[in-house]
Design a protein around this motif. Structure first.
Motif, PDB file in Angstrom:
ATOM      1  N   ASP A  78       1.094  -1.043   0.115  1.00 50.37           N
ATOM      2  CA  ASP A  78      -0.098   0.023  -0.002  1.00 50.37           C
ATOM      3  C   ASP A  78       0.796   1.287   0.004  1.00 50.37           C
ATOM      4  OD1 ASP A  78      -2.906  -0.950   0.515  1.00 50.37           O
ATOM      5  OD2 ASP A  78      -1.584  -2.219   1.729  1.00 50.37           O
ATOM      6  N   LEU A  79       2.091   0.832   0.578  1.00 48.98           N
ATOM      7  CA  LEU A  79       2.906   2.377   0.586  1.00 48.98           C
ATOM      8  C   LEU A  79       4.385   1.879   0.573  1.00 48.98           C
ATOM      9  CD1 LEU A  79       2.859   5.404   1.128  1.00 48.98           C
ATOM     10  CD2 LEU A  79       3.083   4.826   3.622  1.00 48.98           C
ATOM     11  N   LEU A  98       4.272   1.187  -9.123  1.00 52.61           N
ATOM     12  CA  LEU A  98       3.346   0.197  -8.634  1.00 52.61           C
ATOM     13  C   LEU A  98       2.034   1.155  -8.523  1.00 52.61           C
ATOM     14  CD1 LEU A  98       5.227  -1.720  -5.819  1.00 52.61           C
ATOM     15  CD2 LEU A  98       4.856  -2.291  -8.309  1.00 52.61           C
ATOM     16  N   GLY A  99       2.136   2.349  -8.841  1.00 50.68           N
ATOM     17  CA  GLY A  99       0.850   3.280  -8.677  1.00 50.68           C
ATOM     18  C   GLY A  99       0.410   3.501  -7.207  1.00 50.68           C
ATOM     19  N   LEU A 100       1.225   3.743  -6.419  1.00 49.40           N
ATOM     20  CA  LEU A 100       1.143   3.679  -5.004  1.00 49.40           C
ATOM     21  C   LEU A 100       1.309   5.419  -4.550  1.00 49.40           C
ATOM     22  CD1 LEU A 100       2.988   0.915  -3.084  1.00 49.40           C
ATOM     23  CD2 LEU A 100       0.718   1.118  -4.132  1.00 49.40           C
ATOM     24  N   PRO A 101       0.734   5.952  -3.601  1.00 49.26           N
ATOM     25  CA  PRO A 101       0.889   7.244  -3.112  1.00 49.26           C
ATOM     26  C   PRO A 101       2.244   7.737  -2.833  1.00 49.26           C
ATOM     27  CG  PRO A 101      -0.219   5.901  -1.480  1.00 49.26           C
ATOM     28  CD  PRO A 101      -0.092   5.240  -2.605  1.00 49.26           C
ATOM     29  N   GLY A 102       2.708   8.799  -3.119  1.00 53.16           N
ATOM     30  CA  GLY A 102       4.117   9.116  -2.474  1.00 53.16           C
ATOM     31  C   GLY A 102       4.475  10.356  -3.569  1.00 53.16           C
ATOM     32  N   LEU A 255       6.645  18.592  -4.098  1.00 52.12           N
ATOM     33  CA  LEU A 255       6.438  17.683  -3.091  1.00 52.12           C
ATOM     34  C   LEU A 255       4.827  17.185  -2.788  1.00 52.12           C
ATOM     35  CD1 LEU A 255       8.333  16.220  -0.652  1.00 52.12           C
ATOM     36  CD2 LEU A 255       7.153  18.049   0.769  1.00 52.12           C
ATOM     37  N   ALA A 256       4.773  15.874  -2.494  1.00 52.42           N
ATOM     38  CA  ALA A 256       3.191  15.563  -2.587  1.00 52.42           C
ATOM     39  C   ALA A 256       2.767  14.858  -1.111  1.00 52.42           C
ATOM     40  CB  ALA A 256       3.071  14.490  -3.754  1.00 52.42           C
ATOM     41  N   GLU A 257       4.199  14.217  -0.741  1.00 54.94           N
ATOM     42  CA  GLU A 257       3.658  13.395   0.652  1.00 54.94           C
ATOM     43  C   GLU A 257       4.987  13.436   1.408  1.00 54.94           C
ATOM     44  OE1 GLU A 257       0.686  12.402   1.234  1.00 54.94           O
ATOM     45  OE2 GLU A 257      -0.347  12.177  -0.681  1.00 54.94           O
TER      46      GLU A 257
END
Length: 403
Positions: A78-79, A98-102, A255-257
Motif C-alpha cells: 500500500d505504501l 506500482l501506482g502507490l501514493p508518494g 512535494l506530494a507526501e
C-alpha cells in the motif's frame, strides 16, 4: 487510531533502509512491514518488527523492481517509504511504478542535487543566490573573483556536513583541489551566507503542506552541528517570512507526501534557502519536535499518505527540547565517565554514547564522526539548551593519542 481490526487486512508498507526504530513505528501504527535493506546491514533489531525482508542492494533499482513487483502481485503493497537519502529515489521509483501514493522521483532528484535546486528556485522566481559548478581550482577562483571571498565549497549531493569547506583566498582554492581527481566531478561553489541558521520541519499530505516547527542550530568551524533546539528563538515576523519561503520551495519542487527538512539562513536581508530534503531532519530533530510540540512526525509519515490521519494544524509548543553532542579529543578511548550523572540531570530525556574503551575517536569532519548526544527539555529554549549542554559536557571521554 489503529488501522487493523479483526476483520480488516493490515496495510502493507515497504520501508527501504533506515533504523529499526522506524520499523517499530510502522508496526505500532498497524502496518505489516516489509523491509528492503543491504544484506550486511540487516540485524536482529530489524527482524523484530518485520514480516518479510528483502536483502539486496536497494540502489540497484533494475534488480529491485522485478522482485518488489512480484511481491506486490502476490500480496499488494500500500505504501513505499524511505527515511534515508540513498533510499529516497528508489522508494519514489518503486512507488510510481506500482501506482502507490508518494512523491514523484523528480522530487528526490532535484533536492539531492543542490545546484539543480538553486536553479529551480531561481527559475521559479523564489530566490537567486550566486552559485556555480566548479571542477578545477581555476574555475573556483574565477567564481570567487566575480562574487568575492569568502565562498562555501561543497559536494553537489553531500549529506551529513561532509566535505564542506570555506574558501577565503586563492591559496584555499588551490588546496581544495590539490588532491582531488578530475573524475570526482564538479563541486558546488556558493557565496557565503551569514546570520542565524535554522531548519524548518514540515509535513505534506496530498500536496498540502504544513510547517510543524522551526529548529535553531549551532555549528562548529567545520559546519558540523554542535546541537539544536526547538523551537528556534525567532521573532513572529521572521517566522512568517521563513514559512512563506519554505512553502514556496515545497510547491516548486512538487512535494506530494511526507516530511521535509529545509535549512535556512536568516541573513540581514531576510531568509535564504541553504538546502532541503524530502525526509525528516537527522540529529533526532523529529524527537525534539515530538517533545516540544507533541507532533509525531515518524507516525504521520506512515499514516498521512493513506488517510489514516489528517494533516494537523501547526502546533503550539508547550515547552522546548534540545540536543547537544558529546565531544572528545581524537585518539584511542581510555574511559567514558559521567553517563549516569548525565542521565540523572534535571530535564534530561536521553543520553547516548556510541564509543567505549579501545575505540577510536576521529576528528569531527562530518556528523558521522560524533560520539554521542544528550536530549533535554525545559520551559523555554534557553533552559533546554543549558540542560542539554551541561549534561553533554558531564560525559567525559578520555583518550590517548592513537598509534
Amino acid at each position: 487510531m489503529t488501522m487493523d481490526t479483526q476483520h480488516e487486512r493490515k496495510p502493507r508498507v515497504l520501508v527501504i533502509a533506515g533504523r529499526a526504530g522506524k520499523l517499530k513505528v510502522a508496526a505500532d501504527a498497524g502496518y505489516e512491514v516489509v523491509y528492503l535493506q543491504n544484506p550486511q546491514l540487516f540485524a536482529d533489531t530489524h527482524r523484530a518488527h518485520v514480516s518479510q525482508a528483502l536483502l539486496m542492494d536497494y540502489t540497484r533499482i533494475d534488480e529491485v523492481l522485478p522482485v518488489v513487483a512480484g511481491l506486490h502481485a502476490a500480496d499488494r503493497l500500500d505504501l513505499v517509504v524511505s527515511f534515508t537519502d540513498p533510499g529516497l529515489e528508489p522508494a519514489a521509483v518503486i512507488g510510481e511504478r506500482l501506482g502507490l501514493p508518494g512523491n514523484p522521483p523528480a522530487v528526490s532528484t532535484v533536492l539531492r542535487d543542490k545546484y539543480a535546486l538553486r536553479r529551480l528556485l531561481a527559475d521559479a522566481g523564489i530566490e537567486e543566490h550566486p552559485c556555480a559548478r566548479v571542477r578545477t581550482a581555476e574555475e573556483l577562483k574565477a567564481f570567487c573573483t566575480k562574487h568575492h571571498y569568502p565562498v562555501i565549497l561543497k559536494p553537489q549531493d553531500g549529506t551529513g556536513s561532509q566535505g564542506i569547506r570555506r574558501i577565503d583566498s586563492p591559496e584555499d582554492a588551490d588546496r581544495a583541489f590539490a588532491d582531488r581527481p578530475d573524475s570526482d566531478g564538479a563541486l558546488l561553489a556558493e557565496t557565503l551566507l551569514t546570520g542565524m541558521e535554522v531548519s524548518v520541519e514540515s509535513i505534506t499530505q496530498h500536496g498540502h503542506h504544513r510547517v510543524i516547527a522551526i529548529t535553531e542550530k549551532f555549528i562548529d568551524e567545520n559546519y558540523v552541528e554542535l546541537g539544536h533546539v526547538v523551537p528556534a528563538r525567532i521573532a513572529p515576523g521572521q517566522r512568517d517570512a521563513i514559512e512563506k519561503l519554505v512553502l514556496s520551495l515545497l510547491d516548486a519542487v512538487g512535494l506530494a507526501e511526507g516530511c521535509a527538512h529545509t535549512e535556512v539562513m536568516l541573513t540581514a536581508d531576510g531568509p535564504v534557502i541553504i538546502e532541503s530534503h524530502n525526509r525528516m531532519g537527522g540529529d533526532r530533530i523529529y524527537e525534539l519536535v515530538r517533545l516540544s510540540h507533541g507532533t509525531d512526525l515518524e507516525r504521520l509519515s506512515f499514516t498521512l499518505p493513506l488517510d489514516a490521519d489528517t494533516l494537523p494544524p501547526t502546533p503550539t509548543p508547550t515547552r522546548a527540547a534540545a540536543v547537544w553532542f558529546v565531544r572528545a579529543e581524537p585518539g584511542r578511548v581510555l574511559s567514558v565517565d559521567g553517563e549516569s550523572e548525565a542521565k540523572a540531570a534535571e530535564g534530561v530525556c536521553e543520553v547516548v554514547v556510541t564509543t567505549g574503551p579501545g575505540s577510536e575517536v576521529n576528528p569531527v569532519r562530518s556528523s558521522a564522526d560524533r560520539i554521542g548526544y544528550v536530549i533535554a527539555v525545559g520551559a523555554d529554549a534557553d533552559e533546554a539548551l543549558d540542560r542539554a549542554r551541561r549534561a553533554a559536557q558531564s560525559v567525559v571521554v578520555r583518550t590517548e593519542e592513537a598509534a
